[in-house]
Scaffold this motif. Structure first.
Motif, PDB file in Angstrom:
ATOM      1  N   LYS A  50      56.810   5.238 -18.614  1.00  0.00           N
ATOM      2  CA  LYS A  50      55.807   4.322 -19.144  1.00  0.00           C
ATOM      3  C   LYS A  50      56.149   3.958 -20.586  1.00  0.00           C
ATOM      4  O   LYS A  50      56.478   4.831 -21.398  1.00  0.00           O
ATOM      5  CB  LYS A  50      54.437   4.990 -19.086  1.00  0.00           C
ATOM      6  N   ALA A  51      56.080   2.676 -20.899  1.00  0.00           N
ATOM      7  CA  ALA A  51      56.333   2.223 -22.263  1.00  0.00           C
ATOM      8  C   ALA A  51      55.224   2.730 -23.184  1.00  0.00           C
ATOM      9  O   ALA A  51      54.042   2.709 -22.832  1.00  0.00           O
ATOM     10  CB  ALA A  51      56.395   0.701 -22.307  1.00  0.00           C
ATOM     11  N   LEU A  52      55.608   3.201 -24.366  1.00  0.00           N
ATOM     12  CA  LEU A  52      54.626   3.655 -25.340  1.00  0.00           C
ATOM     13  C   LEU A  52      54.027   2.465 -26.071  1.00  0.00           C
ATOM     14  O   LEU A  52      54.690   1.448 -26.289  1.00  0.00           O
ATOM     15  CB  LEU A  52      55.283   4.602 -26.353  1.00  0.00           C
ATOM     16  N   THR A  53      52.791   2.589 -26.483  1.00  0.00           N
ATOM     17  CA  THR A  53      52.142   1.555 -27.286  1.00  0.00           C
ATOM     18  C   THR A  53      52.608   1.689 -28.734  1.00  0.00           C
ATOM     19  O   THR A  53      53.236   2.689 -29.124  1.00  0.00           O
ATOM     20  CB  THR A  53      50.622   1.702 -27.242  1.00  0.00           C
ATOM     21  N   ALA A  54      52.271   0.707 -29.553  1.00  0.00           N
ATOM     22  CA  ALA A  54      52.621   0.768 -30.966  1.00  0.00           C
ATOM     23  C   ALA A  54      52.002   1.992 -31.630  1.00  0.00           C
ATOM     24  O   ALA A  54      52.657   2.677 -32.428  1.00  0.00           O
ATOM     25  CB  ALA A  54      52.158  -0.513 -31.668  1.00  0.00           C
ATOM     26  N   ALA A  55      50.767   2.306 -31.275  1.00  0.00           N
ATOM     27  CA  ALA A  55      50.101   3.475 -31.852  1.00  0.00           C
ATOM     28  C   ALA A  55      50.785   4.766 -31.422  1.00  0.00           C
ATOM     29  O   ALA A  55      50.935   5.704 -32.218  1.00  0.00           O
ATOM     30  CB  ALA A  55      48.630   3.494 -31.444  1.00  0.00           C
ATOM     31  N   GLU A  56      51.201   4.821 -30.157  1.00  0.00           N
ATOM     32  CA  GLU A  56      51.890   6.014 -29.660  1.00  0.00           C
ATOM     33  C   GLU A  56      53.256   6.172 -30.307  1.00  0.00           C
ATOM     34  O   GLU A  56      53.693   7.292 -30.607  1.00  0.00           O
ATOM     35  CB  GLU A  56      52.018   5.936 -28.140  1.00  0.00           C
ATOM     36  N   LEU A  57      53.937   5.059 -30.537  1.00  0.00           N
ATOM     37  CA  LEU A  57      55.234   5.120 -31.223  1.00  0.00           C
ATOM     38  C   LEU A  57      55.064   5.627 -32.653  1.00  0.00           C
ATOM     39  O   LEU A  57      55.865   6.437 -33.137  1.00  0.00           O
ATOM     40  CB  LEU A  57      55.905   3.753 -31.237  1.00  0.00           C
ATOM     41  N   GLU A  58      54.049   5.143 -33.343  1.00  0.00           N
ATOM     42  CA  GLU A  58      53.806   5.597 -34.716  1.00  0.00           C
ATOM     43  C   GLU A  58      53.569   7.102 -34.760  1.00  0.00           C
ATOM     44  O   GLU A  58      54.054   7.797 -35.649  1.00  0.00           O
ATOM     45  CB  GLU A  58      52.606   4.852 -35.315  1.00  0.00           C
ATOM     46  N   SER A 142      72.150   7.426 -45.685  1.00  0.00           N
ATOM     47  CA  SER A 142      70.842   6.843 -45.433  1.00  0.00           C
ATOM     48  C   SER A 142      70.790   6.317 -44.003  1.00  0.00           C
ATOM     49  O   SER A 142      71.806   5.884 -43.455  1.00  0.00           O
ATOM     50  CB  SER A 142      70.527   5.722 -46.422  1.00  0.00           C
ATOM     51  N   VAL A 143      69.613   6.385 -43.426  1.00  0.00           N
ATOM     52  CA  VAL A 143      69.406   5.972 -42.036  1.00  0.00           C
ATOM     53  C   VAL A 143      68.167   5.083 -41.974  1.00  0.00           C
ATOM     54  O   VAL A 143      67.126   5.421 -42.542  1.00  0.00           O
ATOM     55  CB  VAL A 143      69.195   7.187 -41.111  1.00  0.00           C
ATOM     56  N   ALA A 144      68.289   3.945 -41.299  1.00  0.00           N
ATOM     57  CA  ALA A 144      67.139   3.082 -41.036  1.00  0.00           C
ATOM     58  C   ALA A 144      66.790   3.240 -39.555  1.00  0.00           C
ATOM     59  O   ALA A 144      67.525   2.778 -38.688  1.00  0.00           O
ATOM     60  CB  ALA A 144      67.460   1.629 -41.365  1.00  0.00           C
ATOM     61  N   LEU A 145      65.708   3.914 -39.264  1.00  0.00           N
ATOM     62  CA  LEU A 145      65.340   4.267 -37.896  1.00  0.00           C
ATOM     63  C   LEU A 145      64.380   3.251 -37.296  1.00  0.00           C
ATOM     64  O   LEU A 145      63.376   2.891 -37.914  1.00  0.00           O
ATOM     65  CB  LEU A 145      64.695   5.655 -37.887  1.00  0.00           C
ATOM     66  N   THR A 146      64.704   2.789 -36.100  1.00  0.00           N
ATOM     67  CA  THR A 146      63.804   1.924 -35.337  1.00  0.00           C
ATOM     68  C   THR A 146      63.548   2.561 -33.977  1.00  0.00           C
ATOM     69  O   THR A 146      64.494   2.860 -33.245  1.00  0.00           O
ATOM     70  CB  THR A 146      64.405   0.523 -35.119  1.00  0.00           C
ATOM     71  N   LEU A 147      62.281   2.779 -33.655  1.00  0.00           N
ATOM     72  CA  LEU A 147      61.878   3.224 -32.319  1.00  0.00           C
ATOM     73  C   LEU A 147      61.373   2.011 -31.559  1.00  0.00           C
ATOM     74  O   LEU A 147      60.507   1.283 -32.056  1.00  0.00           O
ATOM     75  CB  LEU A 147      60.756   4.263 -32.393  1.00  0.00           C
ATOM     76  N   SER A 148      61.920   1.787 -30.375  1.00  0.00           N
ATOM     77  CA  SER A 148      61.505   0.648 -29.560  1.00  0.00           C
ATOM     78  C   SER A 148      61.156   1.115 -28.164  1.00  0.00           C
ATOM     79  O   SER A 148      61.928   1.857 -27.547  1.00  0.00           O
ATOM     80  CB  SER A 148      62.624  -0.396 -29.486  1.00  0.00           C
ATOM     81  N   SER A 149      59.992   0.702 -27.677  1.00  0.00           N
ATOM     82  CA  SER A 149      59.551   1.068 -26.337  1.00  0.00           C
ATOM     83  C   SER A 149      59.611  -0.168 -25.437  1.00  0.00           C
ATOM     84  O   SER A 149      59.190  -1.257 -25.842  1.00  0.00           O
ATOM     85  CB  SER A 149      58.127   1.617 -26.392  1.00  0.00           C
TER      86      SER A 149
END
Length: 258
Positions: A50-58, A142-149
């Protein structure tokens, strides 16, 4: 040490990808670990996650308490990183890698969350020259992290497209991000990170004033979520030498995804 090293570092910092990673991070201390080898294969087919919502990703995104060193920035400045539609390539097959390197994502996610991590500069050696002292202050990972669901198998497709790009674009490509052009001279697949359902790690050599500078990208899929970790080190950009990828950032984020 090259006499033009500091000037090269400044030039490197002005490119889209380098500037992105510098401005996206705060201050802090750094760490260890290196990935070398290949990409991990996807397991046998399982029911779609199941894809996570924006709130769940945060909630699932990296926080300061999750790392043992370095500084995690949770409020990435507006406009950082560049949007996907601001990244173009001379070869469409290489676009997924260009997106990841520029600090954005492949495919079309349902939701995203951003974080950044910045290590601590090394102390100059006793008796170091002025140039060596400047480079020591730039010796920071340095790392720029992006989480995408993603929905409907989009996460698996993003990983597949990234793996295909790493193979097809091994000889290099050129991309433009937010109006700044970067020439990638080569793409080398290294050891994929563990802990996720799929993983990919690459080192790209980019052109900086006629010399090569290393940039790294690690990508991990966990269920329907893909975590992108583009990383850089300005001192490496100046010297052309390799740098150690901060593996603790990947490990902490993947562990938090469950």
């Amino acid at each position: 040490m090259r006499s033009t090293a500091v000037r090269r570092a400044a030039l490197a910092a002005s490119t889209a990808a380098f500037a992105l990673l510098v401005t996206a991070c705060g201050g802090g201390s750094g760490d260890d670990g290196k990935h070398e080898g290949g990409s991990s294969a996807a397991p046998e087919a399982t029911p779609a996650a199941k894809a996570l919502t924006a709130a769940e990703l945060e909630k699932a995104a990296l926080a300061q308490a999750d790392v043992t060193s370095g500084k995690v920035t949770t409020k990435v400045p507006a406009g950082d990183p560049v949007a996907q539609d601001e990244v173009t390539t001379d070869d469409e097959a290489c676009a997924p890698l260009a997106y990841a390197q520029a600090g954005t994502y492949a495919g079309t996610p349902a939701a995203t969350a951003r974080r950044s991590w910045l290590g601590e500069p090394k102390k100059p050696a006793e008796g170091a020259s002025a140039e060596e002292s400047v480079l020591a202050t730039l010796d920071i990972e340095s790392v720029a992290l992006t989480l995408s669901s993603y929905e409907d198998g989009g996460a698996e497709k993003a990983m597949k497209d990234l793996g295909t790009a790493a193979e097809k674009c091994a000889g290099g490509f050129t991309y433009t991000a937010d109006g700044s052009e970067t020439e990638v001279l080569s793409v080398v697949t290294t050891e994929a990170p563990k802990g996720g359902d799929e993983g990919l790690a690459v080192t790209m050599a980019i052109d900086v004033e006629g010399d090569k500078a290393p940039m790294k990208v690690v990508v991990v899929r966990k269920g329907a979520t893909v975590a992108y970790f583009p990383a850089m080190n300005l001192a490496s950009a100046a010297s052309g030498k390799d740098f150690t990828f901060p593996a603790q950032v990947v490990e902490a984020q993947v562990a938090k995804l469950g």
